[in-house]
Design an enzyme around this catalytic site. Sequence first.
Site, PDB file in Angstrom:
ATOM      1  N   ASP A  32       0.943  -0.950  -0.127  1.00 34.90           N
ATOM      2  CA  ASP A  32      -0.189  -0.208  -0.194  1.00 34.90           C
ATOM      3  C   ASP A  32       0.437   1.187  -0.048  1.00 34.90           C
ATOM      4  O   ASP A  32       2.418   1.038   0.161  1.00 34.90           O
ATOM      5  CB  ASP A  32      -0.968   0.176   0.768  1.00 34.90           C
ATOM      6  CG  ASP A  32      -2.449   1.016   1.044  1.00 34.90           C
ATOM      7  OD1 ASP A  32      -2.591   2.053   0.807  1.00 34.90           O
ATOM      8  OD2 ASP A  32      -3.362  -0.242   1.109  1.00 34.90           O
ATOM      9  N   ASP A  41       3.433   3.173  -4.318  1.00 30.40           N
ATOM     10  CA  ASP A  41       2.820   4.024  -5.642  1.00 30.40           C
ATOM     11  C   ASP A  41       2.668   2.979  -6.725  1.00 30.40           C
ATOM     12  O   ASP A  41       3.496   3.062  -7.348  1.00 30.40           O
ATOM     13  CB  ASP A  41       2.914   4.587  -5.640  1.00 30.40           C
ATOM     14  CG  ASP A  41       2.188   5.501  -6.629  1.00 30.40           C
ATOM     15  OD1 ASP A  41       1.362   5.157  -6.923  1.00 30.40           O
ATOM     16  OD2 ASP A  41       2.869   7.406  -6.615  1.00 30.40           O
ATOM     17  N   LEU A  42       1.204   2.634  -6.602  1.00 29.77           N
ATOM     18  CA  LEU A  42       1.293   1.107  -7.566  1.00 29.77           C
ATOM     19  C   LEU A  42       0.271   2.056  -9.461  1.00 29.77           C
ATOM     20  O   LEU A  42      -0.073   1.669 -10.250  1.00 29.77           O
ATOM     21  CB  LEU A  42      -0.372   0.028  -7.190  1.00 29.77           C
ATOM     22  CG  LEU A  42      -0.211  -0.778  -6.562  1.00 29.77           C
ATOM     23  CD1 LEU A  42      -0.343  -1.771  -6.230  1.00 29.77           C
ATOM     24  CD2 LEU A  42       1.507  -1.743  -7.917  1.00 29.77           C
ATOM     25  N   GLY A  71      -7.419   0.239  -5.072  1.00 28.33           N
ATOM     26  CA  GLY A  71      -7.860   0.472  -5.835  1.00 28.33           C
ATOM     27  C   GLY A  71      -8.670   2.078  -5.732  1.00 28.33           C
ATOM     28  O   GLY A  71      -8.053   2.533  -4.654  1.00 28.33           O
ATOM     29  N   TYR A 155     -13.723   4.201 -14.055  1.00 26.57           N
ATOM     30  CA  TYR A 155     -13.925   2.883 -13.178  1.00 26.57           C
ATOM     31  C   TYR A 155     -14.398   1.689 -13.454  1.00 26.57           C
ATOM     32  O   TYR A 155     -13.640   0.368 -13.464  1.00 26.57           O
ATOM     33  CB  TYR A 155     -14.206   3.578 -11.728  1.00 26.57           C
ATOM     34  CG  TYR A 155     -14.594   2.222 -10.862  1.00 26.57           C
ATOM     35  CD1 TYR A 155     -13.936   2.689  -9.874  1.00 26.57           C
ATOM     36  CD2 TYR A 155     -15.805   1.966 -10.381  1.00 26.57           C
ATOM     37  CE1 TYR A 155     -13.464   2.055  -8.942  1.00 26.57           C
ATOM     38  CE2 TYR A 155     -15.764   0.896  -9.422  1.00 26.57           C
ATOM     39  CZ  TYR A 155     -14.560   0.471  -8.324  1.00 26.57           C
ATOM     40  OH  TYR A 155     -14.983   0.451  -7.366  1.00 26.57           O
TER      41      TYR A 155
HETATM   42  P1  NAD Z   1     -10.102   1.944   0.174  1.00 26.40           P
HETATM   43  O1  NAD Z   1     -10.150   3.337  -0.646  1.00 26.40           O
HETATM   44  O2  NAD Z   1     -10.458   1.479   1.905  1.00 26.40           O
HETATM   45  O3  NAD Z   1      -9.402   0.836   0.019  1.00 26.40           O
HETATM   46  C1  NAD Z   1      -7.863   1.223  -1.131  1.00 26.40           C
HETATM   47  C2  NAD Z   1      -6.533   1.351  -0.312  1.00 26.40           C
HETATM   48  O4  NAD Z   1      -5.874   1.562  -1.692  1.00 26.40           O
HETATM   49  C3  NAD Z   1      -5.949   1.878   0.132  1.00 26.40           C
HETATM   50  O5  NAD Z   1      -5.207   1.315   1.103  1.00 26.40           O
HETATM   51  C4  NAD Z   1      -5.392   2.793  -0.721  1.00 26.40           C
HETATM   52  O6  NAD Z   1      -4.070   3.228  -0.077  1.00 26.40           O
HETATM   53  C5  NAD Z   1      -4.326   1.800  -1.706  1.00 26.40           C
HETATM   54  N1  NAD Z   1      -4.565   2.224  -2.938  1.00 26.40           N
HETATM   55  C6  NAD Z   1      -4.685   3.675  -4.063  1.00 26.40           C
HETATM   56  N2  NAD Z   1      -3.652   4.055  -4.029  1.00 26.40           N
HETATM   57  C7  NAD Z   1      -2.714   3.338  -4.345  1.00 26.40           C
HETATM   58  C8  NAD Z   1      -1.817   3.634  -5.066  1.00 26.40           C
HETATM   59  N3  NAD Z   1      -1.763   4.032  -6.637  1.00 26.40           N
HETATM   60  N4  NAD Z   1      -0.542   2.279  -4.981  1.00 26.40           N
HETATM   61  C9  NAD Z   1      -1.268   1.444  -3.983  1.00 26.40           C
HETATM   62  N5  NAD Z   1      -2.426   1.394  -2.580  1.00 26.40           N
HETATM   63  C10 NAD Z   1      -3.133   2.139  -3.972  1.00 26.40           C
HETATM   64  O7  NAD Z   1     -11.173   1.487  -0.365  1.00 26.40           O
HETATM   65  P2  NAD Z   1     -11.819  -0.170  -0.930  1.00 26.40           P
HETATM   66  O8  NAD Z   1     -13.399   0.109  -1.401  1.00 26.40           O
HETATM   67  O9  NAD Z   1     -11.757  -1.289   0.526  1.00 26.40           O
HETATM   68  O10 NAD Z   1     -11.382  -0.270  -1.850  1.00 26.40           O
HETATM   69  C11 NAD Z   1     -10.643  -1.812  -1.839  1.00 26.40           C
HETATM   70  C12 NAD Z   1     -11.349  -2.608  -3.456  1.00 26.40           C
HETATM   71  O11 NAD Z   1     -12.384  -2.662  -3.437  1.00 26.40           O
HETATM   72  C13 NAD Z   1     -10.992  -1.462  -4.745  1.00 26.40           C
HETATM   73  O12 NAD Z   1     -10.419  -2.148  -5.928  1.00 26.40           O
HETATM   74  C14 NAD Z   1     -11.701  -0.585  -5.327  1.00 26.40           C
HETATM   75  O13 NAD Z   1     -12.403  -1.328  -6.585  1.00 26.40           O
HETATM   76  C15 NAD Z   1     -12.802  -2.390  -5.373  1.00 26.40           C
HETATM   77  N6  NAD Z   1     -14.368  -1.917  -4.521  1.00 26.40           N
HETATM   78  C16 NAD Z   1     -15.404  -1.227  -4.057  1.00 26.40           C
HETATM   79  C17 NAD Z   1     -16.394  -0.540  -3.939  1.00 26.40           C
HETATM   80  C18 NAD Z   1     -17.366   0.387  -2.817  1.00 26.40           C
HETATM   81  O14 NAD Z   1     -18.181  -0.228  -2.545  1.00 26.40           O
HETATM   82  N7  NAD Z   1     -16.290   0.271  -1.404  1.00 26.40           N
HETATM   83  C19 NAD Z   1     -17.016  -1.543  -4.709  1.00 26.40           C
HETATM   84  C20 NAD Z   1     -16.040  -2.028  -5.518  1.00 26.40           C
HETATM   85  C21 NAD Z   1     -15.285  -2.785  -5.695  1.00 26.40           C
END
Ligand code: NAD
Length: 264
Positions: A32, A41-42, A71, A155
């Site tokens: 992360d 940083d991805l 994400g 997205y």
């Molecule tokens: P979140 O923001 O809580 O967690 C996402 C994590 O990804 C964070 O810890 C962030 O620091 C990390 N991240 C972001 N950019 C980054 C980068 N450049 N390099 C490394 N790490 C990075 O969000 P979440 O909701 O837990 O999302 C997790 C996954 O679930 C994602 O792929 C998201 O698209 C997917 N998702 C979420 C939802 C929702 O409603 N929350 C719905 C469908 C899918």
Amino acid sequence: MGTIAISGSASGIGAATRAMLDANGHTIIGIDLRDAEVIADLTTDEGRHSAVTEVIARCDGVLDGLVSGAGLGPPVPAAMITEVNYFGSQALLAGLRPALAAAQGAAVVQIGSNSSTITPNLPDDLVDAFLAHDRTAITAALDEIGEPFDSAMAYGASKIAITRWCRRQATTDDWVGQGIRLNVIAPGAVQTPLLERGDDDPIYGPLTTQLPVPTGRGAPEDIATWITFMLTPAARFACGSVIFVDGGSDALIRTDDWPSTFSM
Ligand code: NAD
């Protein structure tokens, strides 16, 4: 017990998955921007490369599982969503595949989204451009859409593309042939910082808060449970599956669109 890498481990669904796997005695390699074993940083090629190299070093080249969950979502700029959600995920999956193969029985869960099925009017050429890794075409298609909705389109398209990439790869000699099960969990609206950033946005807020979720919104643990199950041997018959865990939004919006018939 095994060694599991989790991208996006510092927050939301990734953090909940980390906690569950940790409680089950697994060794976790979080990836992360902060609060992780591997800080990377991805959005950048360098970050992806160092993430892969560091994970391989930490697991001594043998990785039992990977959760690709880092994400970004709207209203984050489309270019960043593109880089993390598709190129970041794809680079981890491809780069860590040899270490997964070395485990002889590894499992991978890619986090997709029900945005891959419920985002209206996604251009096919945008999805195709992702799958072709053609950044020029991706940028052109997103520029044509323009702000502010290029972010939502990046997205949805990035999630379709990474899901399709997984389905294309899952059944090949490189993946199932090496004993690696590759599956996708597609969450719906889950209360995390990613979704809350959308809720708080003046343009996206009315859209995300009005999305119908028959059960009500989920919690990160509601998804983490499925991810942890998919990593266990009990899920050994799942290969290239896309499992929607979304409180019914997809069933409500795309009721009869799949399964669908086809001709040979
Ligand atoms: P979140 O923001 O809580 O967690 C996402 C994590 O990804 C964070 O810890 C962030 O620091 C990390 N991240 C972001 N950019 C980054 C980068 N450049 N390099 C490394 N790490 C990075 O969000 P979440 O909701 O837990 O999302 C997790 C996954 O679930 C994602 O792929 C998201 O698209 C997917 N998702 C979420 C939802 C929702 O409603 N929350 C719905 C469908 C899918």
